[in-house]
Design an enzyme around this catalytic site. Sequence first.
Site: not given
Length: 505
Positions: A42-46, A48-49, A67, A164
């Site tokens: 679905l998405g990723k960031g610095g 995790g994903a 997650k 957040d």
Amino acid sequence: MIISYCVNPECPSPKNHPKLKNCNACGSNLILNRRYRVIKRLGKGGFGATFVGVDLINKDDPLCVVKQLRPIVDDPQAFKMALSLFKREAKTLAKINHPQIPKLLNHFVDDEKFYVIQELINGDNLQKEVKEKGVYGELGVKRFLAEITPILQYLHSQKVIHRDIKPANILRRKKDGKLILIDFGAVKDQVNTQLAQTYGQTALTQFAVGTMGYAPPEQMAMRPIYASDIYALGATCLYLLTGKSPKKFERDSDTGDIIWESEVNISPSFKKVLSKMLMPNVKERYKTADELLKALDVAPFEQSLNQSFVTVIQSTDKSSDDISTTDLSTTQTGDMTMSPTQQLRQAIQKRKKKTNTITIKWDDESFRAAYNGGKKDFSEQELNNINLTGVKLSKFIFRYAQLEGAIFIESNLAQSNFYSSNVQGANFSNANLAQAYFAKSELRDADFRGANLQGADFTNANLADTNFCGANLKNSKITQNQLKDAKVNWATVFPDGGRRWWKLF
């Protein structure tokens, strides 16, 4: 086609056949914790994903959110500390039980990566909603706050800071239109903050301090408090009103305040609430969700007081200016235990008893003349049988107005306020009434055939024999019993987006 997705962030080709147990490209295990198979990212960031996964044990409701949190630390002691914090925070979140917060179903560690399994919610986030349908009006944002703030109030009562809050982390659930608060920063931020305090800046601690523009100064400094969520909620309101990310607004170079007032069209009372939510200085901001809810409760009465000075009135015994002193002081001395809301409400009621509002009996010509002159507030006015076919009346105010037999065919009344008005027998066929407010209104025999009523609010309205045939009621606030009293047919779109009218009976 369903695939099995490899969660190894370094995998060159993560898509695999759905029956494989190990990744073809990198050899990583495709079954997490001997239970979960990931099928989509679905998405990723610095840090995790996020993925969609299948619970291989739960056959009744197998889909879930997976997650992955990656604590990139070299020191074994730092990893041990991160693991301990992760488990502690996950256990805290597991205790949260609220219908508008996804359930935390499981948490575990696999290959030195932390995993959280949550309930999957079918819906679109508010960022997407604004991009596709346009910005909210003041009424829409107030409804948003009225629904989301109690969720925040519950979270804080459980000693959890979300960390957040932003439009992308608030979903509108498709089946009932309710808002769902997702993607807590609590686990990753708690781990992050503690590691930063103990070990200094690491590859881990440069991430996960909230979202730029939505996170207040104290959170960016890794010292979040409950009021940090209030700031983020205020920044979210700015986005809903303007479609513009808070970080794109100019800021006062001396105070750090976002300069936003000129870009929104809202009442002074609501502007006052929003300003306090967005104060960079914690001492000047609402401290709790309770404080915010009380302010939202008082705001309409403050606005009503302010408007009373500009309404044409005939005073029976003294000038209108006396309401701010005599009426309020009398209220306070009468009962010292009254809340500010009760004091304001009683002051307004007293003022109404002492004045006679001049009510004009409007006809088509006089209404259009006032409309062309910029008038938008027709509260408490007599507008029976008026014909406003095809007129653009978005965000107009008809509180307590008499509108029996009025004709609004194909008119644009989006976000208009009909609170406690008498709209019996009025014709709204094919009108745009998206996010209109009909709470406590008399709507017997009103005609809404073919009308757009997405997000409209019919709380405690009388809908006996109201005609909703072919109307779009998606995401509207209306009860099953109200719908049973009204007329619907196969073309009616119900609040859940379906057309299953026969299930009402």
